[in-house]
Design a protein around this motif. Structure first.
Motif, PDB file in Angstrom:
ATOM      1  N   GLU A 238     -14.177  24.372 -21.243  1.00 28.90           N
ATOM      2  CA  GLU A 238     -14.786  25.219 -20.226  1.00 28.90           C
ATOM      3  C   GLU A 238     -16.250  25.515 -20.591  1.00 28.90           C
ATOM      4  O   GLU A 238     -16.576  25.709 -21.772  1.00 28.90           O
ATOM      5  CB  GLU A 238     -14.023  26.537 -20.111  1.00 28.90           C
ATOM      6  CG  GLU A 238     -12.605  26.396 -19.584  1.00 28.90           C
ATOM      7  CD  GLU A 238     -12.577  26.169 -18.088  1.00 28.90           C
ATOM      8  OE1 GLU A 238     -13.244  26.912 -17.352  1.00 28.90           O
ATOM      9  OE2 GLU A 238     -11.874  25.228 -17.653  1.00 28.90           O
ATOM     10  N   PRO A 239     -17.139  25.563 -19.602  1.00 24.19           N
ATOM     11  CA  PRO A 239     -18.564  25.768 -19.903  1.00 24.19           C
ATOM     12  C   PRO A 239     -18.854  27.068 -20.627  1.00 24.19           C
ATOM     13  O   PRO A 239     -19.774  27.131 -21.443  1.00 24.19           O
ATOM     14  CB  PRO A 239     -19.223  25.738 -18.518  1.00 24.19           C
ATOM     15  CG  PRO A 239     -18.127  26.017 -17.547  1.00 24.19           C
ATOM     16  CD  PRO A 239     -16.896  25.430 -18.154  1.00 24.19           C
ATOM     17  N   ASN A 240     -18.069  28.105 -20.356  1.00 22.09           N
ATOM     18  CA  ASN A 240     -18.308  29.392 -21.007  1.00 22.09           C
ATOM     19  C   ASN A 240     -17.758  29.447 -22.431  1.00 22.09           C
ATOM     20  O   ASN A 240     -17.981  30.421 -23.153  1.00 22.09           O
ATOM     21  CB  ASN A 240     -17.704  30.535 -20.181  1.00 22.09           C
ATOM     22  CG  ASN A 240     -16.240  30.308 -19.862  1.00 22.09           C
ATOM     23  OD1 ASN A 240     -15.887  29.301 -19.258  1.00 22.09           O
ATOM     24  ND2 ASN A 240     -15.382  31.242 -20.247  1.00 22.09           N
ATOM     25  N   LEU A 264     -16.383  21.789 -13.658  1.00 25.13           N
ATOM     26  CA  LEU A 264     -17.236  22.620 -12.799  1.00 25.13           C
ATOM     27  C   LEU A 264     -16.410  23.228 -11.676  1.00 25.13           C
ATOM     28  O   LEU A 264     -16.476  24.412 -11.400  1.00 25.13           O
ATOM     29  CB  LEU A 264     -18.384  21.779 -12.226  1.00 25.13           C
ATOM     30  CG  LEU A 264     -19.221  22.425 -11.114  1.00 25.13           C
ATOM     31  CD1 LEU A 264     -19.990  23.626 -11.651  1.00 25.13           C
ATOM     32  CD2 LEU A 264     -20.175  21.403 -10.492  1.00 25.13           C
ATOM     33  N   TYR A 279     -18.116  31.715 -14.671  1.00 27.21           N
ATOM     34  CA  TYR A 279     -19.500  31.336 -14.890  1.00 27.21           C
ATOM     35  C   TYR A 279     -20.158  31.131 -13.534  1.00 27.21           C
ATOM     36  O   TYR A 279     -19.480  31.041 -12.502  1.00 27.21           O
ATOM     37  CB  TYR A 279     -19.586  30.038 -15.705  1.00 27.21           C
ATOM     38  CG  TYR A 279     -18.705  28.942 -15.150  1.00 27.21           C
ATOM     39  CD1 TYR A 279     -19.141  28.117 -14.114  1.00 27.21           C
ATOM     40  CD2 TYR A 279     -17.410  28.768 -15.634  1.00 27.21           C
ATOM     41  CE1 TYR A 279     -18.323  27.147 -13.574  1.00 27.21           C
ATOM     42  CE2 TYR A 279     -16.587  27.796 -15.097  1.00 27.21           C
ATOM     43  CZ  TYR A 279     -17.044  26.990 -14.067  1.00 27.21           C
ATOM     44  OH  TYR A 279     -16.217  26.036 -13.522  1.00 27.21           O
ATOM     45  N   THR A 281     -23.380  28.832 -11.353  1.00 26.26           N
ATOM     46  CA  THR A 281     -24.013  27.513 -11.423  1.00 26.26           C
ATOM     47  C   THR A 281     -25.215  27.541 -12.355  1.00 26.26           C
ATOM     48  O   THR A 281     -25.474  26.558 -13.058  1.00 26.26           O
ATOM     49  CB  THR A 281     -24.433  27.032 -10.026  1.00 26.26           C
ATOM     50  OG1 THR A 281     -25.264  28.029  -9.407  1.00 26.26           O
ATOM     51  CG2 THR A 281     -23.223  26.763  -9.149  1.00 26.26           C
ATOM     52  N   PHE A 284     -23.869  27.213 -15.832  1.00 25.98           N
ATOM     53  CA  PHE A 284     -23.385  25.852 -16.045  1.00 25.98           C
ATOM     54  C   PHE A 284     -24.559  24.902 -16.309  1.00 25.98           C
ATOM     55  O   PHE A 284     -24.537  24.112 -17.255  1.00 25.98           O
ATOM     56  CB  PHE A 284     -22.587  25.380 -14.829  1.00 25.98           C
ATOM     57  CG  PHE A 284     -21.788  24.128 -15.058  1.00 25.98           C
ATOM     58  CD1 PHE A 284     -20.438  24.189 -15.358  1.00 25.98           C
ATOM     59  CD2 PHE A 284     -22.397  22.875 -14.976  1.00 25.98           C
ATOM     60  CE1 PHE A 284     -19.705  23.029 -15.571  1.00 25.98           C
ATOM     61  CE2 PHE A 284     -21.675  21.714 -15.192  1.00 25.98           C
ATOM     62  CZ  PHE A 284     -20.324  21.794 -15.490  1.00 25.98           C
ATOM     63  N   ARG A 287     -26.006  25.310 -19.767  1.00 28.19           N
ATOM     64  CA  ARG A 287     -25.208  24.683 -20.822  1.00 28.19           C
ATOM     65  C   ARG A 287     -25.495  23.187 -20.908  1.00 28.19           C
ATOM     66  O   ARG A 287     -25.640  22.623 -21.999  1.00 28.19           O
ATOM     67  CB  ARG A 287     -23.710  24.891 -20.577  1.00 28.19           C
ATOM     68  CG  ARG A 287     -23.194  26.287 -20.806  1.00 28.19           C
ATOM     69  CD  ARG A 287     -23.185  26.672 -22.280  1.00 28.19           C
ATOM     70  NE  ARG A 287     -24.509  27.185 -22.701  1.00 28.19           N
ATOM     71  CZ  ARG A 287     -24.845  27.467 -23.947  1.00 28.19           C
ATOM     72  NH1 ARG A 287     -23.982  27.253 -24.919  1.00 28.19           N
ATOM     73  NH2 ARG A 287     -26.038  27.921 -24.241  1.00 28.19           N
TER      74      ARG A 287
END
Length: 436
Positions: A238-240, A264, A279, A281, A284, A287
């Motif tokens: 996950e991006p977070n 995403l 999160y 955009t 994201f 990152r």
């Protein structure tokens, strides 16, 4: 006796199926290909979409028609969510939900010895909340091998996010993990078998440590020291949860490859908030940019401008409830104009019973979903071709695989570009420096 396996769905399912295979083999059963005649067929199912569930049912019915005397054993996410439906399909002998994974081998062997027959009444059907608690008590250790070169190693299971569209928490339970020491021990077993690359898998891989108080970064560092394993990949994160600390450490010169699979789901902030993603955009995109600056060609710290670009595979769901044409265009623009990933895994939204999103009234027509899938698949082709083109002439390494097709062999670079060369048996399971 002979047993055959069919796995549907994610790499986590493949890791668990391989673990069942080793268990049945140690109990004296012969593992045969799915297409061969067997006494037992085990199907590890998926429930992420309606299409996946339909495929599970069709496979079971077809197998019973083909081998009516054989025992059919069903496990996996669909088996957890729709146990009673599966139990009623003719030919099914046993159904194992998520909380019974450790019992698959033992109870199936008991059935074959005549000690236990049928699945009706074997387990009490619980409420969804009670079922969730029961599932969360079990964490099955698992790893698979893909030929002689690559292994998928399960480090985590379950998810606490409860995104509005998703059944995974109900099918796999609370986020939990295997202790670092146990994961490292399994990696050492994999290395002893001659495998050179490990892919870390989980439902929410970056959430590792929730149940043991350990850190995902500490796991990565311990695995990096395992002798015999030369490359690692993280299957999805996950991006977070992919922190700057993790990125900086990977970029410092480790066995972890410049290849990231990051979900995403939608490039619309309106829809991200509505379905409960953690999160925006902007976050994201930040990152992605941070990883590119830390690991891409020409970065500080002596990185050569001839090094390859980082591969980003991005998951996107089209047709989420409330996705207007304007919101879809926000997703398209975010992908094309802001982050330009290397590959887009596109999925049409599938309404899943029991989820919050299934109750929303503003569902998108299937015909519109189909159109939007096609649009993003075309964009994917454009972006993937661009990624390969800009990597041409750059240095990388390839782990050559054992499969031969038309006199050629294949393998992947560190940044996940498929390469081929004339088949050479001495190259199998070797890492070779190449120019892309």
């Amino acid at each position: 006796m002979k047993i055959a396996f069919l796995t549907l769905g994610c790499k986590l399912n493949y890791a668990e199926t391989s673990t069942y295979e080793r268990g049945f083999s140690s109990n004296g059963l012969e593992i045969v290909p799915w297409e061969d005649k067997a006494d037992v067929y085990l199907i590890n199912t998926c429930s992420v979409t309606e299409r996946a569930e339909k495929k599970c049912r069709n496979v079971i019915r077809k197998m019973h028609r083909t081998a009516p005397e054989a025992k059919i054993v069903v496990t996996g996410c669909y088996a957890e969510l729709r146990r009673e439906d599966l139990s009623r399909i003719e030919g099914v002998s046993l159904v194992f939900g998520a909380k019974e994974k450790s019992q698959v081998v033992g109870r199936t062997m008991a059935m074959l010895r005549g000690e236990e027959m049928g699945s009706e009444g074997s387990f009490k059907q619980l409420s969804m909340a009670a079922e969730y608690k029961e599932i969360s008590k079990e964490t099955l250790s698992a790893f698979s091998t893909e030929g002689r070169t690559r292994s998928f190693l399960k480090v985590q299971d379950g998810c606490n996010n409860f995104c509005a569209y998703c059944t995974v928490p109900y099918a796999r339970g609370d986020s939990r993990n295997i202790p670092i020491a146990e994961v490292v021990s399994q990696a050492e077993q994999i290395a002893a078998g001659g495998v050179r690359e490990i892919v870390l898998t989980g439902v929410n891989t970056g959430d590792f440590g929730r149940t043991t108080g350990e850190k995902f970064l500490d796991l990565l560092k311990r695995l990096n020291d395992v002798e015999g394993i030369e490359r690692y990949r993280i299957s999805s994160i996950e991006p977070n949860l992919i922190t700057s600390e993790i990125i900086d450490w990977i970029a410092s010169g480790t066995k972890f490859q410049p290849h990231f699979h990051i979900p995403l789901q939608t490039g619309s902030d309106t829809l991200l908030r509505r379905v409960g993603r953690k999160y925006s955009t902007d976050f994201f995109a930040e990152r992605i940019e941070y990883i590119r600056s830390a690991m891409g060609p020409g970065r500080s710290g002596g990185c050569s401008a001839m090094d390859p670009f980082v591969f980003f595979g991005i998951d996107v769901i089209v047709g989420l409830p409330g996705e207007t044409q304007e919101l879809f265009e926000e997703t398209y623009s975010f992908l094309k104009d802001r982050i330009r990933p290397s590959y887009i895994h596109v999925f049409p939204y599938s309404k899943r019973p029991g989820t919050v999103a299934a109750q929303w009234k503003d569902q998108v027509r299937d015909s519109i979903k189909t159109e939007r899938v096609a649009i993003l698949e075309n964009l994917c082709s454009e972006l993937h071709s661009e990624f390969i083109a800009k990597n041409r002439g750059r240095r990388s390494t390839v782990l050559w695989e054992s499969d031969e097709k038309n006199g050629m062999m294949g393998g992947y670079t560190g940044n996940y570009i498929r390469m081929e060369k004339p088949y050479d048996e001495s190259s199998v399971n070797r890492i070779e420096e190449i120019i892309i």
